[in-house]
Design a protein around this motif. Structure first.
Motif, PDB file in Angstrom:
ATOM      1  N   TYR A  22       9.465   7.093  -8.570  1.00  0.00           N
ATOM      2  CA  TYR A  22       8.920   8.258  -7.864  1.00  0.00           C
ATOM      3  C   TYR A  22       8.761   9.449  -8.822  1.00  0.00           C
ATOM      4  N   VAL A  25       5.725   8.802 -11.106  1.00  0.00           N
ATOM      5  CA  VAL A  25       4.480   8.960 -10.352  1.00  0.00           C
ATOM      6  C   VAL A  25       4.240  10.438 -10.026  1.00  0.00           C
ATOM      7  N   TYR A  28       3.194  12.400 -13.130  1.00  0.00           N
ATOM      8  CA  TYR A  28       1.814  12.078 -13.512  1.00  0.00           C
ATOM      9  C   TYR A  28       0.820  12.780 -12.588  1.00  0.00           C
ATOM     10  N   MET A  29       1.074  12.680 -11.282  1.00  0.00           N
ATOM     11  CA  MET A  29       0.151  13.290 -10.313  1.00  0.00           C
ATOM     12  C   MET A  29       0.097  14.812 -10.495  1.00  0.00           C
TER      13      MET A  29
ATOM     14  N   GLY B  64      -6.475   9.272 -17.483  1.00  0.00           N
ATOM     15  CA  GLY B  64      -7.075   8.712 -16.271  1.00  0.00           C
ATOM     16  C   GLY B  64      -6.838   7.232 -16.077  1.00  0.00           C
ATOM     17  N   VAL B  65      -6.535   6.527 -17.171  1.00  0.00           N
ATOM     18  CA  VAL B  65      -6.457   5.069 -17.093  1.00  0.00           C
ATOM     19  C   VAL B  65      -5.248   4.575 -16.266  1.00  0.00           C
ATOM     20  N   TRP B  66      -4.270   5.438 -16.095  1.00  0.00           N
ATOM     21  CA  TRP B  66      -3.055   5.012 -15.376  1.00  0.00           C
ATOM     22  C   TRP B  66      -3.134   5.254 -13.873  1.00  0.00           C
ATOM     23  N   LEU B  67      -4.242   5.848 -13.433  1.00  0.00           N
ATOM     24  CA  LEU B  67      -4.353   6.230 -12.023  1.00  0.00           C
ATOM     25  C   LEU B  67      -4.304   5.004 -11.089  1.00  0.00           C
ATOM     26  N   LEU B  70      -0.806   3.272 -10.970  1.00  0.00           N
ATOM     27  CA  LEU B  70       0.216   4.087 -10.305  1.00  0.00           C
ATOM     28  C   LEU B  70      -0.029   4.169  -8.797  1.00  0.00           C
ATOM     29  N   ILE B  71      -1.303   4.227  -8.416  1.00  0.00           N
ATOM     30  CA  ILE B  71      -1.600   4.216  -6.975  1.00  0.00           C
ATOM     31  C   ILE B  71      -1.108   2.894  -6.367  1.00  0.00           C
ATOM     32  N   LEU B  73       1.300   1.064  -7.463  1.00  0.00           N
ATOM     33  CA  LEU B  73       2.766   1.093  -7.440  1.00  0.00           C
ATOM     34  C   LEU B  73       3.276   1.866  -6.220  1.00  0.00           C
ATOM     35  N   ILE B  74       2.645   3.014  -5.946  1.00  0.00           N
ATOM     36  CA  ILE B  74       3.064   3.813  -4.772  1.00  0.00           C
ATOM     37  C   ILE B  74       2.847   3.008  -3.489  1.00  0.00           C
ATOM     38  N   MET B  77       5.496   0.322  -3.155  1.00  0.00           N
ATOM     39  CA  MET B  77       6.795   0.900  -2.762  1.00  0.00           C
ATOM     40  C   MET B  77       6.789   1.225  -1.261  1.00  0.00           C
ATOM     41  N   ILE B  92      -4.900  -7.398  -0.939  1.00  0.00           N
ATOM     42  CA  ILE B  92      -5.458  -6.056  -1.198  1.00  0.00           C
ATOM     43  C   ILE B  92      -5.152  -5.631  -2.641  1.00  0.00           C
TER      44      ILE B  92
END
Lengths: 472, 108
Positions: A22, A25, A28-29, B64-67, B70-71, B73-74, B77, B92
C-alpha cells in the motif's frame, strides 16, 4: 494491546507485506499526481497544496463517516469484551487510533510525495500535511461524538434510523459540498491563488490545536458518561424486534417477499451501491462524450441514449440477485419454482432500476427541449432496456453466482454488471451505426425501441418456455 | 509469502481454490512488472497515460510504465481482501496484461 484489541473488535488483520504494498502504491500515485499537476497546469506547485489538503480531508471524512459509527456503536464484537476489565476509553481509542493511522498514511502519501517531488518546499509540505491530518482527526472526533450522542439520547425505537440518517445525510452533504467546491477550483485556477493567500497553515495551526484538544476533552467526557449506555441502546434496537408481537398476515406472493426482504435489509446494496453506480455513469458519460469524435457516432439522440442505457446496465439489485441471496441454498430442495423466483427477482431489479431511469429522463426533459413523442419514446426505450438489463444481470448471476466469503455485498456482481454494460452499449452502438449509415431506413429512437421490445420478448419467451434453462 | 498474505487476509476462509487463484493472479502481475521493466528499453522517452479528447498527457516512460502493474496489484489486493477471487477475475488480469502489451506496442 490496542492492536490485539482491534483484532478482537473488528476481526481484521493485515500482514506487513500488504502494508508495504500500500505504501509503494500510495507513494507512486502521489508522485504521479504531483508530476501531472506541475507539468500540465501553469500555476506554481505550492498553489495546489490547498487543493490536495481539500481532497485528502474529503477522502478521509468519507472513510470516517462510513467506518466510525459502524465500528463504534453498531459493532457486535464490543459486547464480547465488555465483561473484561477494559476501560471504555481504551475500546474507543483502539478504534479511533486505527482509523487515524490509516488517515495519516493517506496524508503522508499526498504530502510526502510533494516532498519527493520538490524537496526545497519540504518544510511547507510537512506543515500542510500535519495541519491536514489534525483537521481530519478533528473531523473523526466530531463524528465519534455525534455518534455517541445519537446512541445515548435518541429513543431506542429510533436509534437505528438515526444512525442511517446521520451516515447517509452527512455522506451526501460532504459529496455535494466537495463537488460544489472542486468544480469552480478546477475551472478557474485563479481561485487557487486567492485561496493560497487566505489559507496559511502556520497562521491557523494554534486554533486547530486548540480545537483538537477541546474536542478531545469533550469526547473523553462523552465516552466516560454516555458511551456504554448508548452502545447497549443501539444493540437493543437491533434485537428489539424479537419480542415484538407480529400480527398474523397472509403472504400473497412469497417470491416477491423473498427478494424484497433481501434487498431492503441491506442498506449498502440500496444506497451506497446506487451512489457508486451514478458516479460510474457520470464518469462513463464524460469519457464517452469527450471521445465521440473518435468513435464517429452521430445521431439525434445519441447523447441521451448512451448514458440512459448505462444507467440501466449498472443494476446492483439484479446483478446480486443470487450471489447476495443466502436463501438460494434452500431453493434446490423446496417445492418452489425457479422460474418464478427468477421472474420476481428481475421484476424487483427493474423497479429499483426504474427510479434511476426516471430521474435521468426527468433531467433530460428539464434541461433539453425534446418533443413530447420523442420524450415518450425515450422513456419507453429506457424502461425496456432497464428490464432487458435487469434480466441479463439476474441470468448471469443465476448461472454463475459469486461464491464470496465476504459479507460486504456492496461490490457483489461487478463482473456481471460489466458484461451487461458491454452488451447493452454494444447493442446501442449497433443501432446507432445501422441508422447512421442508413442501412435501416428508420430514425434512431423508434428503431431502438423496436429492438429493445424484441430483446425483452426473447428474454420473456426464454423465461416462459425454457424449463430446462431454469431446472424447473 | 502468498499463503501468508492470504492467511492474514482471509483467515479461516482460505481454501485450496482461492489460494491457487491468488497464485495465478500474483503470477500475472509479476509478468506485468517484468514485461514493463523490459519494455522500458524499447519504449520512447515519453508515453501518454491520460487523454482528454484529442489532447494527450505524456509522462516519462520510467514513471508511466509502472501504472498498469500497480493498478493490477491494487485490484488483486482488493479482491483478496473482499474474498472475491474467482476464475472470471483471474481472466480479467489476463485481459489487462494483453491490453498493457497492446498499449506498449501501439506507442513504440
Amino acid at each position: 494491546m490496542n492492536r490485539t484489541l482491534y483484532k478482537i473488535l473488528l476481526r481484521s488483520k493485515n500482514s506487513t507485506i500488504v502494508w508495504i504494498s500500500y505504501v509503494i502504491v500510495g507513494g507512486y500515485m502521489g508522485y504521479l499526481l504531483w508530476y501531472l499537476w506541475s507539468r500540465y497546469i501553469s500555476e506554481p506547485v505550492s498553489s495546489y497544496r490547498m487543493l490536495v489538503s481539500f481532497l485528502v480531508i474529503w477522502l478521509c471524512t468519507i472513510a470516517a463517516i462510513y467506518q466510525i459509527p459502524d465500528q463504534l456503536c453498531t459493532n457486535r464484537y464490543i459486547k464480547n469484551v465488555l465483561c473484561y476489565p477494559i476501560s471504555h476509553k481504551i475500546i474507543v481509542s483502539a478504534i479511533l487510533v486505527r482509523i487515524a493511522v490509516i488517515q495519516f498514511g493517506i496524508c503522508f502519501m499526498a504530502f510526502g510525495s510533494q516532498f519527493l517531488f520538490s524537496p526545497q518546499q519540504g518544510k511547507d509540505a510537512l506543515l500542510a500535511g500535519i495541519t491536514c491530518w489534525l483537521l481530519v482527526c478533528i473531523g473523526d472526533m466530531a463524528i465519534a461524538l455525534i455518534s455517541i450522542i445519537i446512541s445515548r439520547f435518541s429513543p431506542v425505537s429510533f436509534e437505528g434510523y438515526g444512525f442511517i440518517s446521520f451516515q447517509y445525510g452527512s455522506f451526501l452533504a460532504v459529496v455535494i459540498l466537495a463537488v460544489r467546491a472542486i468544480v469552480p477550483i478546477l475551472s478557474q485556477t485563479d481561485i487557487l491563488l486567492q485561496m493560497r493567500e487566505i489559507w496559511r497553515p502556520e497562521k491557523y495551526l494554534f486554533s486547530i490545536l486548540l480545537s483538537f484538544f477541546m474536542l478531545m476533552i469533550c469526547l473523553g467526557i462523552a465516552i466516560k458518561y454516555w458511551y456504554i449506555r448508548g452502545y447497549l441502546n443501539v444493540q437493543n434496537f437491533q434485537y428489539g424486534s424479537v419480542g415484538k408481537e407480529i400480527k398474523p398476515t397472509r403472504i400473497k406472493n412469497p417470491y416477491w417477499l423473498i427478494e424484497w426482504k433481501r434487498v431492503t435489509r441491506n442498506k449498502e446494496l440500496v444506497f451506497f451501491s446506487n451512489i457508486k453506480n451514478l458516479l460510474t455513469i457520470v464518469v462513463l458519460s464524460i469519457l464517452l462524450f469527450q471521445n465521440f469524435g473518435q468513435f464517429r457516432l452521430e445521431g439525434v439522440y445519441v447523447m441521451e441514449m448512451l448514458p440512459l442505457v448505462s444507467c440501466c446496465a449498472v443494476n446492483t439489485i439484479s446483478s446480486t440477485a443470487y450471489s447476495g441471496d443466502m436463501n438460494r441454498f434452500y431453493y434446490a430442495f423446496l417445492p418452489i419454482s425457479e422460474r418464478k423466483i427468477f421472474l420476481w427477482k428481475t421484476v424487483q431489479g427493474f423497479f429499483f432500476g426504474e427510479s434511476t431511469v426516471l430521474l435521468f429522463w426527468i433531467g433530460i426533459i428539464l434541461f433539453r427541449s425534446i418533443p413530447v413523442v420523442d420524450a415518450c419514446l425515450l422513456l419507453a426505450y429506457g424502461s425496456l432496456m432497464n428490464y432487458a438489463c435487469s434480466w441479463m444481470g439476474g441470468f448471469l448471476d443465476y448461472k454463475a453466482p459469486r461464491m464470496a466469503n465476504s459479507t460486504n455485498e456492496l461490490l457483489h456482481g461487478n463482473t456481471g454488471k460489466i458484461i451487461v454494460l458491454l452488451v447493452s452499449i454494444a447493442l446501442t452502438v449497433m443501432e446507432i451505426y445501422l441508422t447512421d449509415k442508413q442501412i435501416i431506413s428508420v430514425s434512431l429512437l423508434p428503431f431502438a425501441v423496436i429492438t429493445s421490445i424484441c430483446v425483452v420478448m426473447i428474454e420473456v419467451s426464454c423465461c416462459m418456455f425454457g424449463k430446462e434453462v431454469f431446472h424447473d | 509469502m502468498v499463503r501468508k498474505i492470504l492467511k492474514s487476509m482471509l483467515g479461516d476462509n482460505l481454501t485450496e481454490n482461492n489460494e491457487k487463484l491468488a497464485m495465478v493472479n500474483f503470477g500475472i502481475i509479476l509478468i506485468m512488472f517484468v514485461v514493463s521493466a523490459v519494455m522500458l528499453f524499447f519504449l520512447p522517452e515519453q508515453i501518454p497515460i491520460l487523454h482528454n479528447g484529442a489532447t494527450n498527457y505524456p509522462v516519462p516512460s520510467v514513471l508511466g510504465v509502472w501504472l498498469f502493474p500497480l493498478i493490477a496489484l491494487i485490484i488483486n489486493m482488493t479482491f483478496i481482501k473482499q474474498g472475491r477471487l474467482s476464475k472470471m477475475n483471474s481472466a480479467i488480469f489476463g485481459i489487462l496484461l494483453i491490453v498493457m502489451l497492446m498499449f506498449y506496442f501501439s506507442v513504440m
